[in-house]
Design a protein around this motif. Structure first.
Motif, PDB file in Angstrom:
ATOM      1  N   MET A 189      -8.767  63.733  65.284  1.00  0.00           N
ATOM      2  CA  MET A 189      -8.644  65.075  64.724  1.00  0.00           C
ATOM      3  C   MET A 189      -9.310  65.224  63.366  1.00  0.00           C
ATOM      4  SD  MET A 189      -6.991  66.479  67.177  1.00  0.00           S
ATOM      5  CE  MET A 189      -6.646  68.065  66.452  1.00  0.00           C
ATOM      6  N   ALA A 190      -9.228  64.191  62.538  1.00  0.00           N
ATOM      7  CA  ALA A 190      -9.751  64.286  61.175  1.00  0.00           C
ATOM      8  C   ALA A 190      -9.899  62.884  60.614  1.00  0.00           C
ATOM      9  CB  ALA A 190      -8.823  65.122  60.293  1.00  0.00           C
ATOM     10  N   LYS A 191     -10.603  62.785  59.483  1.00  0.00           N
ATOM     11  CA  LYS A 191     -10.801  61.481  58.850  1.00  0.00           C
ATOM     12  C   LYS A 191     -10.696  61.638  57.340  1.00  0.00           C
ATOM     13  CE  LYS A 191     -15.826  62.127  58.769  1.00  0.00           C
ATOM     14  NZ  LYS A 191     -17.142  61.623  59.219  1.00  0.00           N
ATOM     15  N   SER A 192     -10.425  60.534  56.650  1.00  0.00           N
ATOM     16  CA  SER A 192     -10.330  60.539  55.188  1.00  0.00           C
ATOM     17  C   SER A 192     -10.926  59.260  54.627  1.00  0.00           C
ATOM     18  CB  SER A 192      -8.872  60.656  54.737  1.00  0.00           C
ATOM     19  OG  SER A 192      -8.771  60.376  53.350  1.00  0.00           O
ATOM     20  N   LYS A 193     -11.953  59.418  53.795  1.00  0.00           N
ATOM     21  CA  LYS A 193     -12.517  58.233  53.136  1.00  0.00           C
ATOM     22  C   LYS A 193     -11.610  57.760  52.011  1.00  0.00           C
ATOM     23  CE  LYS A 193     -15.541  60.892  50.007  1.00  0.00           C
ATOM     24  NZ  LYS A 193     -16.939  61.107  49.576  1.00  0.00           N
ATOM     25  N   TRP A 194     -10.927  58.708  51.335  1.00  0.00           N
ATOM     26  CA  TRP A 194     -10.046  58.313  50.237  1.00  0.00           C
ATOM     27  C   TRP A 194      -8.922  57.410  50.727  1.00  0.00           C
ATOM     28  CZ3 TRP A 194      -9.354  63.802  47.658  1.00  0.00           C
ATOM     29  CH2 TRP A 194     -10.529  64.118  46.972  1.00  0.00           C
ATOM     30  N   PHE A 195      -8.335  57.752  51.882  1.00  0.00           N
ATOM     31  CA  PHE A 195      -7.246  56.955  52.432  1.00  0.00           C
ATOM     32  C   PHE A 195      -7.748  55.886  53.405  1.00  0.00           C
ATOM     33  CE2 PHE A 195      -4.967  60.877  51.261  1.00  0.00           C
ATOM     34  CZ  PHE A 195      -3.897  60.338  50.563  1.00  0.00           C
ATOM     35  N   ASN A 196      -9.053  55.930  53.748  1.00  0.00           N
ATOM     36  CA  ASN A 196      -9.620  55.088  54.802  1.00  0.00           C
ATOM     37  C   ASN A 196      -8.735  55.198  56.044  1.00  0.00           C
ATOM     38  OD1 ASN A 196     -11.551  53.432  55.947  1.00  0.00           O
ATOM     39  ND2 ASN A 196     -10.547  51.542  55.294  1.00  0.00           N
ATOM     40  N   ALA A 197      -8.541  56.438  56.471  1.00  0.00           N
ATOM     41  CA  ALA A 197      -7.609  56.730  57.557  1.00  0.00           C
ATOM     42  C   ALA A 197      -8.195  57.755  58.511  1.00  0.00           C
ATOM     43  CB  ALA A 197      -6.285  57.241  56.985  1.00  0.00           C
ATOM     44  N   ILE A 198      -7.705  57.720  59.753  1.00  0.00           N
ATOM     45  CA  ILE A 198      -8.097  58.666  60.793  1.00  0.00           C
ATOM     46  C   ILE A 198      -6.842  59.354  61.309  1.00  0.00           C
ATOM     47  CG2 ILE A 198      -9.287  58.971  62.991  1.00  0.00           C
ATOM     48  CD1 ILE A 198     -11.067  57.846  60.805  1.00  0.00           C
ATOM     49  N   HIS A 199      -6.884  60.680  61.417  1.00  0.00           N
ATOM     50  CA  HIS A 199      -5.778  61.430  62.016  1.00  0.00           C
ATOM     51  C   HIS A 199      -6.048  61.533  63.511  1.00  0.00           C
ATOM     52  CE1 HIS A 199      -2.546  64.652  61.520  1.00  0.00           C
ATOM     53  NE2 HIS A 199      -2.838  64.669  62.817  1.00  0.00           N
ATOM     54  N   VAL A 200      -5.095  61.044  64.315  1.00  0.00           N
ATOM     55  CA  VAL A 200      -5.270  61.060  65.770  1.00  0.00           C
ATOM     56  C   VAL A 200      -4.108  61.793  66.427  1.00  0.00           C
ATOM     57  CG1 VAL A 200      -6.529  58.872  65.740  1.00  0.00           C
ATOM     58  CG2 VAL A 200      -4.051  58.865  66.165  1.00  0.00           C
ATOM     59  N   ARG A 201      -4.321  62.174  67.679  1.00  0.00           N
ATOM     60  CA  ARG A 201      -3.280  62.803  68.490  1.00  0.00           C
ATOM     61  C   ARG A 201      -3.254  62.114  69.854  1.00  0.00           C
ATOM     62  NH1 ARG A 201      -3.636  68.961  68.059  1.00  0.00           N
ATOM     63  NH2 ARG A 201      -2.751  68.446  66.016  1.00  0.00           N
ATOM     64  N   GLY A 202      -2.048  61.861  70.352  1.00  0.00           N
ATOM     65  CA  GLY A 202      -1.886  61.212  71.648  1.00  0.00           C
ATOM     66  C   GLY A 202      -0.425  60.934  71.902  1.00  0.00           C
ATOM     67  N   THR A 203      -0.101  60.242  72.989  1.00  0.00           N
ATOM     68  CA  THR A 203       1.293  59.888  73.239  1.00  0.00           C
ATOM     69  C   THR A 203       1.715  58.788  72.281  1.00  0.00           C
ATOM     70  OG1 THR A 203       0.803  58.163  74.855  1.00  0.00           O
ATOM     71  CG2 THR A 203       0.993  60.424  75.685  1.00  0.00           C
ATOM     72  N   GLU A 204       3.012  58.635  72.106  1.00  0.00           N
ATOM     73  CA  GLU A 204       3.513  57.577  71.232  1.00  0.00           C
ATOM     74  C   GLU A 204       3.012  56.214  71.681  1.00  0.00           C
ATOM     75  OE1 GLU A 204       7.723  55.437  69.960  1.00  0.00           O
ATOM     76  OE2 GLU A 204       7.758  57.273  71.160  1.00  0.00           O
ATOM     77  N   TYR A 227      -6.992  67.905  57.477  1.00  0.00           N
ATOM     78  CA  TYR A 227      -8.163  68.770  57.263  1.00  0.00           C
ATOM     79  C   TYR A 227      -8.354  69.027  55.767  1.00  0.00           C
ATOM     80  CZ  TYR A 227      -7.814  70.025  62.281  1.00  0.00           C
ATOM     81  OH  TYR A 227      -7.761  70.016  63.646  1.00  0.00           O
ATOM     82  N   TRP A 228      -7.240  69.260  55.071  1.00  0.00           N
ATOM     83  CA  TRP A 228      -7.300  69.558  53.638  1.00  0.00           C
ATOM     84  C   TRP A 228      -7.893  68.381  52.874  1.00  0.00           C
ATOM     85  CZ3 TRP A 228      -6.117  68.007  48.812  1.00  0.00           C
ATOM     86  CH2 TRP A 228      -6.086  68.968  47.804  1.00  0.00           C
ATOM     87  N   VAL A 229      -7.430  67.179  53.177  1.00  0.00           N
ATOM     88  CA  VAL A 229      -7.939  66.002  52.477  1.00  0.00           C
ATOM     89  C   VAL A 229      -9.430  65.815  52.765  1.00  0.00           C
ATOM     90  CG1 VAL A 229      -7.795  63.485  52.314  1.00  0.00           C
ATOM     91  CG2 VAL A 229      -5.702  64.851  52.329  1.00  0.00           C
ATOM     92  N   GLU A 230      -9.829  66.030  54.023  1.00  0.00           N
ATOM     93  CA  GLU A 230     -11.259  65.956  54.360  1.00  0.00           C
ATOM     94  C   GLU A 230     -12.067  66.940  53.517  1.00  0.00           C
ATOM     95  OE1 GLU A 230     -13.254  65.052  58.345  1.00  0.00           O
ATOM     96  OE2 GLU A 230     -11.407  66.101  58.892  1.00  0.00           O
ATOM     97  N   ALA A 231     -11.569  68.151  53.398  1.00  0.00           N
ATOM     98  CA  ALA A 231     -12.283  69.176  52.631  1.00  0.00           C
ATOM     99  C   ALA A 231     -12.336  68.806  51.155  1.00  0.00           C
ATOM    100  CB  ALA A 231     -11.611  70.531  52.820  1.00  0.00           C
ATOM    101  N   ALA A 232     -11.254  68.256  50.627  1.00  0.00           N
ATOM    102  CA  ALA A 232     -11.249  67.834  49.227  1.00  0.00           C
ATOM    103  C   ALA A 232     -12.264  66.719  48.997  1.00  0.00           C
ATOM    104  CB  ALA A 232      -9.846  67.383  48.815  1.00  0.00           C
ATOM    105  N   GLU A 233     -12.374  65.816  49.955  1.00  0.00           N
ATOM    106  CA  GLU A 233     -13.375  64.758  49.856  1.00  0.00           C
ATOM    107  C   GLU A 233     -14.786  65.339  49.899  1.00  0.00           C
ATOM    108  OE1 GLU A 233     -10.647  61.319  52.066  1.00  0.00           O
ATOM    109  OE2 GLU A 233     -12.446  62.080  53.054  1.00  0.00           O
ATOM    110  N   ARG A 234     -15.000  66.314  50.764  1.00  0.00           N
ATOM    111  CA  ARG A 234     -16.298  66.980  50.821  1.00  0.00           C
ATOM    112  C   ARG A 234     -16.592  67.655  49.472  1.00  0.00           C
ATOM    113  NH1 ARG A 234     -19.127  69.776  55.018  1.00  0.00           N
ATOM    114  NH2 ARG A 234     -18.191  68.226  56.395  1.00  0.00           N
ATOM    115  N   ALA A 235     -15.584  68.306  48.916  1.00  0.00           N
ATOM    116  CA  ALA A 235     -15.755  68.970  47.620  1.00  0.00           C
ATOM    117  C   ALA A 235     -16.141  67.958  46.544  1.00  0.00           C
ATOM    118  CB  ALA A 235     -14.470  69.708  47.234  1.00  0.00           C
ATOM    119  N   ASP A 236     -15.483  66.816  46.549  1.00  0.00           N
ATOM    120  CA  ASP A 236     -15.794  65.769  45.587  1.00  0.00           C
ATOM    121  C   ASP A 236     -17.237  65.303  45.743  1.00  0.00           C
ATOM    122  OD1 ASP A 236     -15.321  63.661  43.659  1.00  0.00           O
ATOM    123  OD2 ASP A 236     -15.207  62.288  45.364  1.00  0.00           O
TER     124      ASP A 236
END
Length: 537
Positions: free
Chosen positions: A82-97, A259-268
């Motif tokens: 769904m989304a990614k973050s370089k600051w957190f080095n993390a990926i937002h995913v969706r799926g079953t537990e 999404y917000w964190v991704e956008a903040a990273e883009r802004a940076d």
């Protein structure tokens, strides 16, 4: 009996295949040292310049997420990225537990944090709050509609001195910007080349103006950048703006934090100076993802921690406090709960607290929320049909003040973001007696400017250095009757190359071994700092 068995089977199926949201934290990044040594490969020149001006080092958080890891995650059974973050080095995913939990077996996955905290073996390290609501609007076409909200924070005095936000770049993170690229209220902005476009992180498209499900971002932007001759003037009409859609108005899900964190990273990466966000996160459609008021301490919500990193990166982040003051929730929500951002509450045209404005709480230990306030009661905005209307909400007190601070920052460009925020607080109407309703009160931005200039003049007006450009020796001239001042020099990468104390009438700094290029001098004492530039030949 058959009906009961069927019901149990359906319950099992529903439970087994329910979609969950989670953050996947990764183990490492690729080419970190090479990327940092070549910052233009990962950042714009404006971003590099901004970091240098504020002596902020470029570090591994500026390096993008390893794309091969993202590609691998996309191939995993039942997983949607769904989304990614370089600051957190993390990926937002969706799926079953089950499918998400299986990702821990991948060699590059360090940990998994479910948005539903009950699925985590450890307590959640990140969390959220609810959107600010927009209330009924009334058409208003009287002359000078913005006069009250501009004069309340005394930004009109800055405008008279020709400080209108020029040279300051603001990213607006919101839910929808219909007609911003065509409507007359932003014609002046477009003609001046100050509408720098943006991106829709929800629908993954550069057509950021096409989404019509919400006009919230258009109204927010108008309070800063809108201009209708003799009728409406925003608080920073000559600033430059990026617009990023991060909010999905049709639902509430923690992916919006990502999404917000991704956008903040883009802004940076783009070198943005300020972020305004009139969004907040508290509760979600799936109650398992929701926060509690006790979580609003700046350390729990993913978006709040992301906002704090944005500040660390040298961005001044302005956030609406929220519209929960008259509800059982009551407290300032995420990301406004971060102690590092400037959270803005709301007052009416008379400067009195409006009941909907979210309040500070015991969760915010050791720091004041909201920080300050501006007009949020019946504020004047422009909708997507180019009509001036009045809306209630801290959604508008935040950008009104954000634009005002942009105009202030133009007047005191050598000040760091944290210094600018400090002077804004000091200028406010109840700075010595803050409370949980108005925080430090209503800022006086002309006073903030004078406070900043007085501080700068007091300590640095007699400082000088020469020659500039320099080849071998830099001569520092400084009064002899002051305490030692820390003297630091940074290179273009933000790396410190010299640190010493200066004292007395003059001092000679040997720079003959420095590589040719641009360097930054920073002077620091107990009360202030000043940054200047020199060139080494």
């Amino acid at each position: 009996m058959k009906k009961n068995l069927t019901l149990l089977f359906l319950v099992f199926i529903t439970y087994g295949f329910a979609q969950e949201d989670a953050w996947i934290y990764l183990t490492d990044k690729s080419n970190v040292e090479t990327s940092i040594a070549n910052p233009l490969s990962i950042l714009s020149q404006k971003a590099i310049d901004r970091k240098q001006n504020h002596n902020i080092a470029i570090d591994q958080r500026d390096v993008p997420v390893n794309e091969s890891y993202i590609s691998d995650l996309k191939t995993q059974i039942g997983i949607t990225v769904m989304a990614k973050s370089k600051w957190f080095n993390a990926i937002h995913v969706r799926g079953t537990e089950v499918d998400i939990s299986n990702l821990i077996e991948l060699s590059f996955v360090e940990s998994i944090d479910f948005a539903n905290n009950s699925l985590n073996t450890l307590s959640r390290s990140v969390l959220s709050s609810s959107k600010t609501e927009i209330e009924d609007e009334t058409i208003a076409f009287t002359y000078g509609d913005t006069q009250n909200q501009v004069e309340m924070i005394n930004v009109d005095q800055l405008h008279l001195a020709d400080f209108t936000g020029e040279g300051i770049t603001i990213a607006v993170l919101d839910s929808g910007f219909p007609n911003v690229n065509t409507m007359q209220a932003f014609q002046r902005l477009r003609d001046n080349g100050d509408l720098l476009n943006g991106y829709d992180f929800v629908d993954r498209t550069s057509n950021v103006y096409d989404y019509t499900g919400s006009n919230h971002g258009t109204k927010v932007l108008s309070t800063m950048a809108g201009f209708i001759q003799d009728q409406f003037v925003g608080t920073a009409p000559d600033a430059s703006y990026y617009v990023f859609r991060t909010e999905d108005a049709g639902s509430e899900n923690p992916v919006e934090e990502s999404y917000w964190v991704e956008a903040a990273e883009r802004a940076d990466s783009l070198g943005v100076d300020m972020i305004n966000t009139s969004l907040g996160y508290q509760t979600y459609d799936n109650d398992s993802y929701s926060y509690t008021p006790a979580d609003m301490d700046g350390e729990v919500a993913y978006i709040s921690k992301g906002a704090s990193i944005a500040v660390e990166k040298g961005i001044l982040v302005v956030v609406s406090a929220g519209n929960s003051g008259a509800t059982t929730w009551q407290t300032v929500g995420a990301p406004g709960d971060s102690p590092d951002v400037l959270s803005i509450g709301g007052v009416d045209a008379d400067g009195l607290y409006v009941a909907f404005s979210s309040q500070g709480s015991v969760a915010q230990v050791g720091y004041q929320k909201p920080d300050v306030v501006a007009r949020g009661g019946a504020a004047f905005v422009i909708n997507e049909f180019n009509s001036m209307v009045q809306n209630n909400g801290t959604s508008f007190s935040s950008p009104i003040l954000c634009g005002g601070i942009a105009s202030l920052w133009q007047a005191i460009p050598d000040m760091a973001p944290t210094e600018v925020m400090s002077f804004v607080r000091q200028s406010a109407s109840q700075f010595t007696e803050p409370d949980n309703f108005l925080g430090f009160g209503i800022p006086d931005l002309e006073l903030a400017r004078n406070l900043a200039l007085a501080t700068e003049d007091q300590f640095f007006e007699n400082f000088s250095f020469y020659p500039n450009p320099v080849r071998t020796e830099l001569i520092i001239i400084y009064p002899s009757d002051v305490n030692p001042i820390e003297f630091l020099i940074y290179n273009q990468l933000g790396q410190q190359v010299l640190h010493q104390l200066v004292q007395g009438n003059s001092q000679v700094i040997n720079v003959s071994e420095f590589i040719a290029g641009v360097y930054f001098i920073k002077l620091i004492n107990e009360e202030s700092s000043k940054t200047m530039k020199f060139i080494k030949h």
